[in-house]
Design a protein around this motif. Structure first.
Motif, short mmCIF file in Angstrom:
data_model
loop_
_atom_site.label_atom_id
_atom_site.label_comp_id
_atom_site.label_asym_id
_atom_site.label_seq_id
_atom_site.Cartn_x
_atom_site.Cartn_y
_atom_site.Cartn_z
N PHE A 2 -16.42 6.83 -2.68
CA PHE A 2 -15.73 6.98 -1.40
C PHE A 2 -14.34 6.34 -1.47
O PHE A 2 -13.34 6.93 -1.05
N GLN A 3 -14.27 5.13 -1.99
CA GLN A 3 -12.98 4.44 -2.09
C GLN A 3 -12.04 5.17 -3.04
O GLN A 3 -10.84 5.31 -2.75
N GLN A 4 -12.55 5.66 -4.15
CA GLN A 4 -11.73 6.37 -5.13
C GLN A 4 -11.17 7.66 -4.55
O GLN A 4 -9.97 7.95 -4.68
N TYR A 5 -12.04 8.45 -3.95
CA TYR A 5 -11.64 9.79 -3.52
C TYR A 5 -10.91 9.80 -2.19
O TYR A 5 -10.05 10.65 -1.95
N VAL A 6 -11.25 8.89 -1.30
CA VAL A 6 -10.60 8.88 0.01
C VAL A 6 -9.31 8.09 -0.02
O VAL A 6 -8.26 8.57 0.45
N TYR A 7 -9.32 6.90 -0.58
CA TYR A 7 -8.13 6.05 -0.54
C TYR A 7 -7.34 6.05 -1.84
O TYR A 7 -6.13 5.82 -1.81
N GLY A 8 -7.99 6.30 -2.94
CA GLY A 8 -7.28 6.36 -4.20
C GLY A 8 -6.54 5.08 -4.55
O GLY A 8 -5.37 5.12 -4.94
N ARG A 9 -7.21 3.97 -4.42
CA ARG A 9 -6.56 2.68 -4.69
C ARG A 9 -6.38 2.49 -6.20
O ARG A 9 -7.30 2.67 -6.98
N THR A 10 -5.16 2.11 -6.60
CA THR A 10 -4.80 1.94 -8.00
C THR A 10 -3.96 0.67 -8.14
O THR A 10 -3.53 0.08 -7.14
N PRO A 11 -3.69 0.22 -9.38
CA PRO A 11 -2.80 -0.94 -9.57
C PRO A 11 -1.41 -0.73 -8.99
O PRO A 11 -0.72 -1.69 -8.67
N ARG A 12 -0.99 0.54 -8.84
CA ARG A 12 0.33 0.82 -8.30
C ARG A 12 0.32 1.05 -6.79
O ARG A 12 1.37 1.25 -6.18
N GLY A 13 -0.86 1.07 -6.18
CA GLY A 13 -0.96 1.34 -4.76
C GLY A 13 -1.95 2.45 -4.48
O GLY A 13 -2.67 2.90 -5.37
N GLU A 14 -2.01 2.89 -3.22
CA GLU A 14 -2.93 3.96 -2.81
C GLU A 14 -2.27 5.32 -2.99
O GLU A 14 -1.12 5.52 -2.58
N TYR A 15 -3.02 6.26 -3.59
CA TYR A 15 -2.51 7.62 -3.74
C TYR A 15 -3.56 8.66 -3.35
O TYR A 15 -3.59 9.75 -3.90
N GLY A 16 -4.39 8.30 -2.39
CA GLY A 16 -5.41 9.22 -1.92
C GLY A 16 -5.02 9.88 -0.62
O GLY A 16 -3.85 10.21 -0.38
N LEU A 17 -6.02 10.05 0.24
CA LEU A 17 -5.83 10.80 1.48
C LEU A 17 -4.78 10.16 2.38
O LEU A 17 -3.91 10.87 2.93
N ARG A 18 -4.82 8.85 2.55
CA ARG A 18 -3.88 8.20 3.46
C ARG A 18 -2.44 8.36 2.98
O ARG A 18 -1.53 8.55 3.80
N TYR A 19 -2.22 8.31 1.68
CA TYR A 19 -0.88 8.50 1.14
C TYR A 19 -0.36 9.90 1.49
O TYR A 19 0.79 10.06 1.93
N GLN A 20 -1.19 10.92 1.29
CA GLN A 20 -0.79 12.29 1.61
C GLN A 20 -0.47 12.43 3.09
O GLN A 20 0.54 13.04 3.48
N LEU A 21 -1.33 11.88 3.92
CA LEU A 21 -1.14 11.98 5.37
C LEU A 21 0.16 11.31 5.80
O LEU A 21 0.91 11.85 6.63
N LYS A 22 0.45 10.16 5.25
CA LYS A 22 1.67 9.43 5.61
C LYS A 22 2.92 10.21 5.18
O LYS A 22 3.89 10.30 5.94
N GLU A 23 2.91 10.77 3.98
CA GLU A 23 4.06 11.54 3.51
C GLU A 23 4.31 12.75 4.41
O GLU A 23 5.45 13.06 4.76
N LEU A 24 3.25 13.44 4.78
CA LEU A 24 3.40 14.59 5.68
C LEU A 24 3.99 14.16 7.01
O LEU A 24 4.94 14.77 7.53
N ARG A 25 3.43 13.10 7.59
CA ARG A 25 3.93 12.62 8.89
C ARG A 25 5.38 12.17 8.78
O ARG A 25 6.20 12.50 9.65
#
Length: 319
Positions: free
Chosen positions: A28-51
């Motif tokens: 769930f954490q991997q696929y939804v939030y995509g947390r990495t050493p460089r930051g999050e690149y999952g769902l929230r990142y996509q949503l923020k860029e679109l907004r």
């Protein structure tokens, strides 16, 4: 203006079907939030860029996993999408049917990957359950559907109609669409009314090799997508449907961001934000079942852009 549907299939994969309960929290954490050493690149990142770019996307959310793990994770996903002002619609991977805590169907002991492997009655029940789960998770009433892996058939459309869902976007002429029974003998490029449901097909194109490819953020370069949208606008097409996924900005191991994909997504958002007089990003909640256009010819992309994308895709493997 060309109506552009940026559609994101939101789903979770636990790396297999064994030890699901132990694997799910990390998946769930991997696929939804995509947390990495460089930051999050999952769902929230996509949503923020679109907004942040003033853009609109359609998020087809898979809900059947909630029959195994409860409604709270599904509500968390839906809450994220709604927080950023984007659209919630229904996606379905019926591989989850035999993993439910309580049986969803009379015969649900074995795994079936595609919706088309279920009867009309079974599909009607499953879609009704998906609608119920989305509503229970405060997602509101959906009016569009996409079958997982595009594995639908004409029975799916009848099941959608029985559940009062007027739009479908499961047809992909490059992947199972010709087997669906929609417009037999024809390749579907534009929206069409079939069995009481308006089918919005994935946009496909000839990549210069004679092969059909669908417009997917993770499978097409910016040069290809931009050129194809401009071609569709010039040809007076009604719609252009692009696919993405909640995990598409991650590397294959889901433990780091894919720098090429992150750059590709940002450039896509910038392009759309800078061309709002030509391209209108829409969702299905804004549509009505108006008169539909006739079928157009396939879009084309030159071979040099295919070669450029091939180099990009090779470089992606570094990440």
């Amino acid at each position: 203006m060309l109506n552009v549907f940026f559609t994101v299939d939101v789903e979770i994969w636990c790396g297999g079907w064994k030890n699901l309960d132990a694997r799910f929290p990390q998946a769930f954490q991997q696929y939804v939030y995509g947390r990495t050493p460089r930051g999050e690149y999952g769902l929230r990142y996509q949503l923020k860029e679109l907004r942040d770019h003033g853009l609109y996307g359609v998020f087809f959310i898979e809900p059947l996993f909630a029959t195994r793990f409860g409604i709270e994770p599904l509500a968390e996903i839906i809450g994220l999408v709604q927080e950023y002002g984007q659209e919630v619609q229904l996606h379905m991977h019926p591989e989850w049917v035999d993993e439910a805590r309580e049986p969803l169907l009379k015969n649900s002991e074995h795994k079936r990957q595609f919706m088309r492997q279920f009867s009309l009655e079974e599909q009607t029940i499953l879609i009704a359950k998906g609608v119920e789960l989305i509503e229970e998770a405060n997602g509101g009433r959906v009016n569009a559907f996409r079958a997982g892996s595009f594995g639908f058939n004409r029975d799916t459309l009848h099941a959608l109609s029985a559940n009062h869902i007027p739009f479908d976007s499961s047809y992909n002429a490059s992947m199972m669409g010709l087997e669906s029974g929609v417009l037999p003998g024809q390749v579907l490029h534009d929206p069409v009314l079939c069995d009481g449901v308006v089918e919005y097909p994935m946009t496909i194109f000839d990549d210069g090799t004679g092969k059909h490819r669908h417009a997917q953020l993770g499978a097409c370069s910016n040069l290809e997508l931009e050129g194809l949208m401009q071609q569709a606008l010039k040809n007076l097409r009604q719609s252009f449907v692009i696919l993405s996924h909640n995990f598409e900005l991650m590397n294959a191991q889901r433990n780091n961001g894919d720098l090429i994909m992150i750059k590709r997504f940002r450039r896509f958002c910038e392009f759309m934000a800078n061309h709002k007089t030509d391209f209108q990003m829409l969702g299905f909640q804004q549509l009505s079942m108006d008169t539909l256009p006739g079928q157009s010819t396939v879009l084309t992309s030159p071979l040099w852009k295919t070669a450029h994308r091939t180099v990009e895709q090779v470089l992606r493997r570094r990440y």
